[in-house]
Design an enzyme around this catalytic site. Sequence first.
Site, PDB file in Angstrom:
ATOM      1  N   ASP A  61      42.073  84.530  12.969  1.00 57.17           N
ATOM      2  CA  ASP A  61      43.270  85.303  12.984  1.00 57.17           C
ATOM      3  C   ASP A  61      44.347  85.041  11.963  1.00 57.17           C
ATOM      4  OD1 ASP A  61      42.067  86.301  15.251  1.00 57.17           O
ATOM      5  OD2 ASP A  61      43.145  85.303  16.643  1.00 57.17           O
TER       6      ASP A  61
ATOM      7  N   CYS B  56      38.932  74.693  28.802  1.00 62.86           N
ATOM      8  CA  CYS B  56      38.690  73.767  29.771  1.00 62.86           C
ATOM      9  C   CYS B  56      39.847  73.581  30.602  1.00 62.86           C
ATOM     10  CB  CYS B  56      38.566  72.222  29.123  1.00 62.86           C
ATOM     11  SG  CYS B  56      38.463  70.909  30.386  1.00 62.86           S
TER      12      CYS B  56
HETATM   13  O1  F6P Z   1      41.398  84.256  18.168  1.00 63.68           O
HETATM   14  C1  F6P Z   1      40.101  84.623  17.894  1.00 63.68           C
HETATM   15  C2  F6P Z   1      39.529  85.815  18.312  1.00 63.68           C
HETATM   16  O2  F6P Z   1      38.485  86.542  17.950  1.00 63.68           O
HETATM   17  C3  F6P Z   1      40.654  87.079  18.293  1.00 63.68           C
HETATM   18  O3  F6P Z   1      40.621  87.874  17.093  1.00 63.68           O
HETATM   19  C4  F6P Z   1      40.456  88.052  19.796  1.00 63.68           C
HETATM   20  O4  F6P Z   1      41.350  88.557  20.143  1.00 63.68           O
HETATM   21  C5  F6P Z   1      39.533  86.889  20.695  1.00 63.68           C
HETATM   22  O5  F6P Z   1      39.473  85.776  19.908  1.00 63.68           O
HETATM   23  C6  F6P Z   1      38.500  87.182  21.349  1.00 63.68           C
HETATM   24  O6  F6P Z   1      38.446  86.490  22.254  1.00 63.68           O
HETATM   25  P1  F6P Z   1      37.075  86.132  23.082  1.00 63.68           P
HETATM   26  O7  F6P Z   1      35.983  85.757  22.384  1.00 63.68           O
HETATM   27  O8  F6P Z   1      37.223  85.046  24.302  1.00 63.68           O
HETATM   28  O9  F6P Z   1      36.715  87.415  23.829  1.00 63.68           O
END
Ligand code: F6P
Length: 366
Positions: free
Chosen positions: A152, A75
């Site tokens: 993570d 947001c």
């Molecule tokens: O923080 C979780 C995560 O899945 C990371 O492992 C990855 O780098 C990122 O989010 C991906 O982000 P988005 O879903 O915004 O592409």
Amino acid sequence: GQTIGVFTSGGDSQGMNAAVRAVVRMGLYLGCKVYTIKEGYQGMVDGGDHIVESTWSGVSGTIEKGGTIIGSARCKAFREREGRLKAAGNLVRCGINNLVCIGGDGSLTGANLFKQEWKGLLSELYEAGEISETEMQQTMYLNIAGIVGSIDNDFCGTDMTIGTDTALHRIIEAVDAIGTTASSHQRCFVMEVMGRHCGYLALVAAMASEADFVFIPENPVASGWQEQLCGKLKQERDIGQRLNIIIVAEGAIDSHGQPITANDVKKLVTERLGYDTRVTVLGHVQRGGNPSAFDRLLASRMGAEAVMALVDASGDTPAVVIALDGNQIKRRSLMGCVKRTLYVQEAMKNKEFEKCIEARGRSFAK
Ligand code: F6P
């Protein structure tokens, strides 16, 4: 009893619904009113039907669902004071002055800033005639309990974040599945796994799947790694192994700070060893699907503890984050944990890996 608002923010993770469910039910059990706030901070800013009073049966059949059914958003409006002022007005009009924030470090930092500004926001709303004196008096302090939802496992102060165990299961299932076809064709597979700047998922997935090699951000491979990798793969083939599995964390780098990608590794293995090599990028599959039993339980325990922390809060109590320490659920200083997490991120950026590993591994007092 208190009035509590619960929301999920930032990237989703499996087990967030279990946490929301536990907050709602523990809250009701202790005589509180519990509202769910849809679409994270955005719903708080927009108000209206985004803030809904929840019931016991309203969260039935949600513990097994992945993602977050109350929605999540990044947001922009909440980053501005203007947005936070609107959000405060919407909360106060529902009588909410207790929040359970389920999200990553960014979302939790935002919650703490909101808490620090709360008094000022309320005075401004009162002066503008947006809230009554009674409403202001009843919501004088904002209490915050944070719960970390992230696949993570990159947050300091808790041994595990919600979603990590499930993501690990997804990865292991995928590696096992790749293994059967790889073996049939005597192929080498390079698999990229998520984790942003944290190598936890890659490292433990490699250990649990008997991978031949793993690249993680915290341990950049030194020069000569190409020979080391190829030597290891060849050694495995020479003793009769029909396949190779290499796991690459998405943030992996070499000792010069250059990224190491799954495609770089594939090119190397193909050129040097001539093995039929393929790349599989697991992507968001890792963040989807039903939560594991561990994540359901972890989220339930954390959700219940978050409510108990809010019920215990009196006056202007510092924000807490709910942590797993060994097998104990503990309350820790939210800002202490956020600070340490930012310190680790900084150390990673500066390639001070020893510092980063030491800080991550430290379990520290309440
Ligand atoms: O923080 C979780 C995560 O899945 C990371 O492992 C990855 O780098 C990122 O989010 C991906 O982000 P988005 O879903 O915004 O592409």
